[in-house]
Structures are given as structure tokens and as C-alpha cells.
Design a protein around this motif. Structure first.
Motif, short mmCIF file in Angstrom:
data_model
loop_
_atom_site.label_atom_id
_atom_site.label_comp_id
_atom_site.label_asym_id
_atom_site.label_seq_id
_atom_site.Cartn_x
_atom_site.Cartn_y
_atom_site.Cartn_z
N ASN A 234 0.85 -1.19 0.00
CA ASN A 234 0.00 0.00 0.00
C ASN A 234 0.89 1.24 0.00
OD1 ASN A 234 -2.14 1.76 0.19
ND2 ASN A 234 -2.61 1.30 2.32
N SER A 235 1.69 1.38 -1.08
CA SER A 235 2.70 2.43 -1.08
C SER A 235 2.64 3.33 -2.32
CB SER A 235 4.10 1.82 -0.99
OG SER A 235 4.39 1.05 -2.15
N GLU A 236 3.22 4.51 -2.14
CA GLU A 236 3.47 5.46 -3.22
C GLU A 236 4.97 5.72 -3.24
OE1 GLU A 236 1.10 9.03 -2.76
OE2 GLU A 236 -0.36 7.92 -1.55
N TYR A 237 5.48 6.12 -4.40
CA TYR A 237 6.93 6.34 -4.54
C TYR A 237 7.16 7.58 -5.39
CZ TYR A 237 11.86 5.18 -5.60
OH TYR A 237 13.23 5.20 -5.73
N GLN A 238 7.99 8.48 -4.86
CA GLN A 238 8.31 9.71 -5.57
C GLN A 238 9.80 9.99 -5.46
OE1 GLN A 238 6.23 11.56 -7.33
NE2 GLN A 238 4.22 10.82 -6.67
N GLN A 239 10.39 10.50 -6.54
CA GLN A 239 11.76 10.98 -6.51
C GLN A 239 11.79 12.47 -6.78
OE1 GLN A 239 13.28 7.43 -9.14
NE2 GLN A 239 15.10 8.52 -8.38
N ILE A 240 12.72 13.16 -6.14
CA ILE A 240 12.91 14.59 -6.37
C ILE A 240 14.20 14.75 -7.15
CG2 ILE A 240 13.22 16.85 -5.30
CD1 ILE A 240 11.61 15.88 -2.93
N PRO A 241 14.15 15.26 -8.39
CA PRO A 241 15.34 15.36 -9.24
C PRO A 241 16.42 16.25 -8.63
CG PRO A 241 13.33 15.71 -10.51
CD PRO A 241 12.93 15.74 -9.07
N ASP A 242 17.66 15.95 -9.01
CA ASP A 242 18.83 16.78 -8.64
C ASP A 242 18.96 16.94 -7.13
OD1 ASP A 242 19.37 17.21 -11.39
OD2 ASP A 242 17.89 18.81 -11.42
N THR A 243 18.75 15.84 -6.40
CA THR A 243 18.91 15.89 -4.95
C THR A 243 19.85 14.79 -4.50
OG1 THR A 243 16.94 14.50 -4.66
CG2 THR A 243 16.65 16.89 -4.45
N GLY A 244 20.48 15.04 -3.34
CA GLY A 244 21.28 14.03 -2.68
C GLY A 244 20.51 13.41 -1.54
N HIS A 245 21.24 12.83 -0.62
CA HIS A 245 20.62 12.06 0.46
C HIS A 245 19.77 12.93 1.38
CE1 HIS A 245 20.12 8.62 2.98
NE2 HIS A 245 20.88 9.04 3.97
N PHE A 246 20.11 14.22 1.49
CA PHE A 246 19.35 15.12 2.36
C PHE A 246 18.37 15.96 1.54
CE2 PHE A 246 22.70 13.78 5.10
CZ PHE A 246 22.18 13.84 6.38
N LEU A 247 17.52 15.28 0.79
CA LEU A 247 16.60 15.95 -0.13
C LEU A 247 15.64 16.89 0.58
CD1 LEU A 247 14.01 13.24 -1.25
CD2 LEU A 247 15.79 12.79 0.39
N MET A 248 15.28 16.59 1.84
CA MET A 248 14.34 17.43 2.57
C MET A 248 14.95 18.77 2.95
SD MET A 248 15.93 15.09 4.39
CE MET A 248 16.55 14.62 5.99
N LEU A 249 16.28 18.85 3.00
CA LEU A 249 16.96 20.12 3.27
C LEU A 249 17.37 20.81 1.97
CD1 LEU A 249 19.27 19.05 6.25
CD2 LEU A 249 17.29 20.57 6.36
N GLU A 250 17.67 20.02 0.95
CA GLU A 250 18.12 20.59 -0.32
C GLU A 250 16.97 21.25 -1.09
OE1 GLU A 250 21.80 17.48 -1.18
OE2 GLU A 250 20.01 17.39 -2.40
N LYS A 251 15.84 20.56 -1.13
CA LYS A 251 14.68 21.09 -1.86
C LYS A 251 13.44 20.97 -0.98
CE LYS A 251 16.34 20.58 -6.57
NZ LYS A 251 15.97 20.22 -7.98
N PRO A 252 13.39 21.77 0.09
CA PRO A 252 12.28 21.64 1.05
C PRO A 252 10.92 21.94 0.46
CG PRO A 252 13.61 23.58 1.53
CD PRO A 252 14.36 22.79 0.51
N ALA A 253 10.82 22.90 -0.43
CA ALA A 253 9.51 23.25 -1.00
C ALA A 253 8.94 22.07 -1.78
CB ALA A 253 9.62 24.48 -1.90
#
Length: 268
Positions: A234-253
Motif C-alpha cells: 500500500n505504497s506510493e513512490y516519488q523521486q525529487i530530481p537533482d537531490t542528494g541524500h538530504f533531499l528534505m533540506l536541499e529542496k524543502p519546497a
């Protein structure tokens, strides 16, 4: 962000007095929503991992961040032994302390197997999981302990090299400094013990969990879509382009724009 909102945010902030096995577990609660989200950091990190998520989430939710045992402001086990069970029980102590019946758990990196273990131990309190570039089970046991490189004369140098490998083109110099300072702060005992606990957790195991799960992954993800869907039907999967391991800090918006709709769908 308005002055009134900032004042309200400060007034709604509280600290925890949770303990597990006699260890004081530091946590911070922000916001006064009726639904609670617990944010769990990764290996040798701390609650400041989530500085870009707390203000956005606290507008609608009660947001709890914590430092796992041996990390940040939390106590370290005197015997130096770390495990996913210890980490999960620390989360449970915090959940009970803030008096939240059911929660959504968000785990980054090592924090993913931590929240997964929590869901296995405390299914009655688990609404949904969010795995942020999270580690998944390996097909085979690593031939050598990764933690060996984290100790001794070269330990700090090896840790630094490993941390730098997490960076991407979106990791600004200021963010690199923040991450390095955060991840090099814990003791060698924590770096070694938490790494061993992680490697033990991601050896072949039954990780199938039925609760709604969102995988948010970097452009070079630690787990592929098929892996997530195999273990979390029961999952969803999303990738954020041009990010490293700390994607939540790199592209927070971009990160928050994917996280908030998932949270809004959860009924609890």
C-alpha cells in the motif's frame, strides 16, 4: 511568515521528559493540531534534520522531533549497545509522553528501518509511514562490518568521506557545513553502534507492512520503486530530481509539497 504565526509557533513548542531504559530522550513538540506526526532522523544525525519541515507541518499538525539514543541531546546507552528495538522503544516513550494515540512516522535514512521496526512493534499506534531516502533490506549480509571504518585513528576521516558522498549539486556550502557538523558530533561509540544496528536491520528479513507508505527518494535513490512496492503493497513512490541524500533540506519546497498531500489523506 507572519509575526503572529511565529509567536504562535513558539508558544506551542514544548520539550519532552521521556525515558527508555533509564536514558533521557530529548524531543520537541511544535504545533497544536489534532493529528500527530513524528519525524525521525538518520545515522549520527539529530532533530535539526527537519528544520525545513517543522514550520510547514506545524500549521496543521502536532509535530514531534526527537534525538534517538546516543544522538543530539539524548543520553547514550552505558553499555554502548544500539539496536532498532532500542530506537523504536525510544519513539514509543516519546509518543506516550506527548499522549498521542496514533501517529504518522517519517524516517530519514537509518530512520526508515527505525520507523519500520516501530510499526512492527506498535501497530496499534501506527497510522502510516514515510520513508525518506530510506535503507531497505539487502539481498545478502555485508561481508564485512561497515562500522570498522568508523572507529580508530582514521574513523573521523572515513566518516567525513562517507558524509560527503551524500551531497549533490543541490547541497549548498552552508548546507554541507550544517550536515557535516551535525553528523560528526556524536561519539565514535554511537557511530559504530548505530551502524552495526543498521546493518543488522537491513539483512534479509520480512519487512512487509500493510499501512499506507510514502517513499520519498533522491535522484540517486537508496531504494528503487520496485523494492518499496515489494515490501509495502500500500505504497506510493516519488523521486525529487537533482537531490542528494538530504533531499528534505536541499529542496524543502518540493519535498513538503509531496509530503503534505500524503499526510492529508490519512484518517486518524
Amino acid at each position: 511568515m507572519s509575526v503572529r504565526y511565529i509567536i504562535g509557533l513558539v508558544l506551542s513548542l514544548s520539550l519532552s521528559a521521556a525515558t527508555v531504559d533509564g536514558l533521557n530522550i530529548h524531543s520537541t513538540t511544535t504545533g497544536t493540531g489534532t493529528k500527530t506526526v513524528i519525524l525521525v532522523h538518520g545515522w549520527t544525525c539529530d532533530e535539526t534534520t527537519w528544520t525545513e519541515q517543522v514550520p510547514a507541518l506545524a500549521k496543521q499538525y502536532r509535530v514531534v522531533t526527537l534525538d534517538l539514543p546516543g544522538h543530539g541531546k539524548s543520553d547514550s546507552p552505558k553499555d554502548g549497545k544500539f539496536s532498532m528495538d532500542l530506537f523504536a522503544r525510544a519513539i514509543e516513550a516519546v509518543r506516550a509522553d506527548v499522549k498521542a494515540d496514533r501517529v504518522v512516522l517519517v524516517g530519514h535514512s537509518m530512520g526508515s528501518p527505525v520507523v519500520i521496526r516501530y510499526a512492527q512493534l506498535y501497530p496499534q499506534h501506527t497510522v502510516a509511514l514515510v520513508l525518506v531516502d530510506g535503507l531497505m533490506p539487502s539481498l545478502q549480509t555485508p561481508p564485512t562490518k561497515r562500522s570498522v571504518a568508523m572507529a580508530g585513528a582514521a574513523g573521523r576521516t572515513n566518516r567525513t568521506s562517507m558524509i560527503r558522498s551524500f551531497f549533490s549539486v543541490s547541497t549548498t556550502p552552508a548546507l554541507q557545513t550544517k550536515i557535516l557538523d551535525m553528523m560528526l558530533a556524536p561519539s565514535e561509540a554511537t557511530a559504530v553502534g548505530a551502524m552495526d544496528a543498521t546493518d543488522e536491520a537491513i539483512t534479509p528479513a520480512d519487512w512487509s507492512i500493510a499501512v499506507p507508505t510514502l517513499g520519498l527518494y533522491a535522484s540517486r535513490p537508496l531504494a528503487a520503486r520496485q523494492t518499496i512496492q515489494t515490501h509495502f503493497p500500500n505504497s506510493e513512490y516519488q523521486q525529487i530530481p537533482d537531490t542528494g541524500h538530504f533531499l528534505m533540506l536541499e529542496k524543502p519546497a518540493e519535498f513538503n509539497a509531496l509530503l503534505l498531500p500524503f499526510l492529508a489523506k490519512q484518517k486518524y
